[in-house]
Design a protein around this motif. Sequence first.
Motif: not given
Length: 192
Positions: A32-36, A39-45, A112-115, A180-188
């Motif tokens: 869900a974070i990767e999809q946001a 599509r250049e969406s905002t992730i609120y928390i 997206v909201l991370i609550a 964060a670590q998994i997504i960072a690695r996937e982005l190189g």
Amino acid sequence: MNPTPQIDAYFAELAEACSKIDRTDLSKMIHAIEQAYERESTIYICGNGGSAATASHICCDFNKGISMYQEKKFNFVSLNDNMATMMAIANDVSYDDVFLIQSEGRVREGDVLIAISGSGNSKNVIKAVEYFKGLGNTVIGLSGYSGGKLKDLSDISVHVPVDDMQKAEDAHMSILHLCAQIIARELGHPLC
């Protein structure tokens, strides 16, 4: 007094709680974070107390830690970070509305909201969750204890089954660091 037995017990209980977190839910959260991001969406928390600090912390990790290496940036927004706005809403309206009023009219389709709520029942968090869901937006909930209302309302519920606020908060920070670590690695970028 020798604190070693208490130290060992704390880490053992935390490890046991983390071992019970549903890996499918974690994968859905990462996706869900990767999809946001795509599509250049905002992730609120948002969260209260220690969870507010967790919200601010993970914004830093994504907005600076990962984004500084990317042409396209993450757009994380912590609803906890403008103290003047939060206090004005709390004073003039209600503390229950501090996240809701900051969200109204700003949330867009696909955001997206991370609550985060250790108990899963924080009124101000639940009000924000209900608002996001009312707009058809995805809600990721991080909870502890029995999960409370947040567990039931979230589209993606990452529940830490532990009856201890500190251990729930420890696990929530680890979950967000893991994302964060998994997504960072996937982005190189292996470090963030």
